[in-house]
Each structure stands twice: as C-alpha cells, then as structure tokens.
Design a protein around this motif. Structure first.
Motif: not given
Length: 107
Positions: A6, A88-91, A93-99
């Motif tokens: 991961n 944290e890269t996963d966090a 990236i997920n935040d940016k995808l939501k935006k």
C-alpha cells in the motif's frame, strides 16, 4: 511478501531508503520540487516529437521500462516531499480526488 504494497508502506520504504543514505539534508523542499520537475521532464522527453497516436501505442519493452522508471522517479520524489512535510500520500490523494469530484462532476 505481497507484491502489492500500500502507499503507506511505500512511503515508509522511501523514507528508510533516504535515511539509510543520509540524504535527508539534501532533500529540502526546493531540491525535491526541482527533482520532481526534472524527472517529469525526463518522462516527457520519451514522448517528445511523437504524434498523439505514437504516444498512445508503445510496444517496445525497453521504452515501457523507461517510462516506468521515470514514473517511479517522479513518485519517489513526491513521496519524499510528502515525508518532509509529514503528509500521508494516500490521504492527500484521496482529499484531492474528493475536491476534484466537486470541481469536475462526472455528469
């Protein structure tokens, strides 16, 4: 060992790699940002002077390997930048995808 690690594990592995080589002092935000840009330019160079069609179809295993190496270099430097700032890269990236989902709805 599972081949599919991961992002958290990979980010930690990058951090250990940098620490083991005592590179932390040279991995400043400025140097990391420049390295990301340089490696991105090396990725772009693979496709320089190719048509859109030529860039879509890559059958040469050596070129595919080169693309993968340059992508890995970009991602490693990105993870190093995230490590520097305690992100944290996963966090992120997920935040940016939501935006982006709000900014660019699928419909």
């Amino acid at each position: 060992m599972n081949n599919k690690e991961n992002m958290v594990d990979l980010q930690r592995k990058v951090s250990r790699f940098v620490e083991e080589r005592d590179w932390k002092s040279s991995h400043t935000p400025k140097n990391l940002a420049m390295s990301i840009a340089i490696e991105s330019a090396e990725l772009m160079e693979i496709f320089q002077w190719k048509s859109n069609m030529e860039s879509e179809i890559v059958n040469d295993p050596r070129i595919l390997e080169h693309i993968g190496e340059e992508l890995a270099d970009v991602m490693i430097y990105c993870m190093s930048m995230a490590n520097h700032f305690g992100m944290e890269t996963d966090a992120i990236i997920n935040d940016k995808l939501k935006k982006n989902a709000v900014k660019y709805p699928a419909d």
